[in-house]
Design a protein around this motif. Structure first.
Motif, PDB file in Angstrom:
ATOM      1  N   GLU A   1       6.858  -9.208   2.846  1.00 14.22           N
ATOM      2  CA  GLU A   1       6.301 -10.286   3.666  1.00 14.22           C
ATOM      3  C   GLU A   1       7.103 -10.362   4.967  1.00 14.22           C
ATOM      4  O   GLU A   1       8.270 -10.769   4.961  1.00 14.22           O
ATOM      5  CB  GLU A   1       6.385 -11.625   2.930  1.00 14.22           C
ATOM      6  CG  GLU A   1       5.803 -12.775   3.740  1.00 14.22           C
ATOM      7  CD  GLU A   1       5.961 -14.130   3.055  1.00 14.22           C
ATOM      8  OE1 GLU A   1       5.603 -15.141   3.695  1.00 14.22           O
ATOM      9  OE2 GLU A   1       6.474 -14.156   1.918  1.00 14.22           O
ATOM     10  N   VAL A   2       6.506  -9.943   6.066  1.00 16.06           N
ATOM     11  CA  VAL A   2       7.179  -9.992   7.358  1.00 16.06           C
ATOM     12  C   VAL A   2       6.998 -11.403   7.913  1.00 16.06           C
ATOM     13  O   VAL A   2       5.915 -11.768   8.372  1.00 16.06           O
ATOM     14  CB  VAL A   2       6.615  -8.937   8.330  1.00 16.06           C
ATOM     15  CG1 VAL A   2       7.341  -9.013   9.678  1.00 16.06           C
ATOM     16  CG2 VAL A   2       6.763  -7.531   7.732  1.00 16.06           C
ATOM     17  N   VAL A   3       8.048 -12.196   7.848  1.00 21.53           N
ATOM     18  CA  VAL A   3       7.935 -13.607   8.209  1.00 21.53           C
ATOM     19  C   VAL A   3       8.103 -13.868   9.700  1.00 21.53           C
ATOM     20  O   VAL A   3       7.705 -14.922  10.201  1.00 21.53           O
ATOM     21  CB  VAL A   3       8.960 -14.461   7.423  1.00 21.53           C
ATOM     22  CG1 VAL A   3       8.666 -14.398   5.939  1.00 21.53           C
ATOM     23  CG2 VAL A   3      10.392 -14.001   7.702  1.00 21.53           C
ATOM     24  N   ALA A   4       8.702 -12.906  10.424  1.00 20.34           N
ATOM     25  CA  ALA A   4       8.899 -13.088  11.860  1.00 20.34           C
ATOM     26  C   ALA A   4       9.364 -11.781  12.493  1.00 20.34           C
ATOM     27  O   ALA A   4       9.840 -10.873  11.806  1.00 20.34           O
ATOM     28  CB  ALA A   4       9.937 -14.181  12.141  1.00 20.34           C
ATOM     29  N   THR A   5       9.195 -11.704  13.804  1.00 16.54           N
ATOM     30  CA  THR A   5       9.771 -10.615  14.586  1.00 16.54           C
ATOM     31  C   THR A   5      10.394 -11.252  15.827  1.00 16.54           C
ATOM     32  O   THR A   5      10.083 -12.391  16.179  1.00 16.54           O
ATOM     33  CB  THR A   5       8.717  -9.573  15.031  1.00 16.54           C
ATOM     34  OG1 THR A   5       7.739 -10.211  15.866  1.00 16.54           O
ATOM     35  CG2 THR A   5       8.032  -8.935  13.823  1.00 16.54           C
ATOM     36  N   ALA A   6      11.294 -10.518  16.467  1.00 17.37           N
ATOM     37  CA  ALA A   6      11.921 -11.026  17.690  1.00 17.37           C
ATOM     38  C   ALA A   6      12.314  -9.852  18.572  1.00 17.37           C
ATOM     39  O   ALA A   6      12.565  -8.753  18.081  1.00 17.37           O
ATOM     40  CB  ALA A   6      13.153 -11.872  17.359  1.00 17.37           C
TER      41      ALA A   6
END
Length: 223
Positions: free
Chosen positions: A32-37
């Motif tokens: 589950e990719v919850v965020a990127t930055a």
């Protein structure tokens, strides 16, 4: 698709195409990719907001270097695991990342399957390094251990570890993964993690680097 299920991952890289590709590979594997930055300050904010299990982190970031991001997010949440995914294999970069709290260090030349395996191992608390770098890190542990220990460590009221905690600490110092320690002692992986966390708390240490240094200083790695 199922072996990444339940693991929350965040991807930090300043190159959008690379960041999106890594996030896509992880998502397709069931993570589950919850965020990127794409920069350091954004990475710190989003990591604290989404509480991922594993932060896949590039070192070369605008705004705030990756090692500083690592220090801040692990300092705020010691249970967060950081896997550095970098183009640099420079020894100084590797050691700095580990000292900052990273659990593993993988070069961007790694295959997708190597990345997926590394994320799984990192989530479990096991150190992962591109071949050739693990020996470098262990050598640094030993070099650090050769430095004089702070006098406070030998204070009469120093916390006492249980026999099992000492046993786990000895195996950590020898470089065994949590999975290997669990198999050796015939206990669960979770129990090993709990012993390590309890030991860190008792000794007022912050990460595996400091824990291994503590053990080597006391000769536990040779027993």
């Amino acid at each position: 698709m199922s072996d990444g299920t339940g693991l929350r991952v965040m991807v930090v890289d300043d190159h959008p195409m690379w960041r999106d590709a890594v996030a896509r590979d992880l998502a397709e594997a069931g993570f589950e990719v919850v965020a990127t930055a794409g920069d350091g300050p954004q990475a710190v904010r989003r990591a604290q907001a989404t509480s991922p299990d594993v932060l896949v982190l590039d070192l070369n970031l605008p705004g705030l270097p990756g090692v500083q991001v690592c220090k801040e997010v692990v300092g705020a949440d010691p249970s967060l695991r950081v896997l550095v995914l970098s183009a640099s294999g420079e020894h100084a970069d590797v050691l700095e990342a580990v000292k900052s709290g990273a659990t593993g260090y993988l070069l961007k030349s790694a295959s997708t399957e190597e990345l997926l395996d590394a994320v799984r191992s990192t989530a479990a608390g096991d150190p992962v390094f591109t071949p050739g770098l693990a020996g470098l890190v262990l050598g640094e542990y030993r070099r650090l251990a050769a430095d004089p220990a702070p006098a406070a460590d030998d204070a009469p009221d120093a916390p006492r570890l249980t026999e099992r905690e000492t046993e786990v600490l000895r195996l950590v110092a020898k470089g065994l993964s949590y999975k290997q320690i669990a198999e050796r002692l015939v206990i669960s992986h979770r129990t090993v993690q709990n012993h390590v966390q309890n030991t860190l708390g008792k000794l007022q240490l912050h990460n595996r680097v400091e824990l291994v240094r503590y053990a080597i200083e006391r000769g536990l790695d040779g027993l």
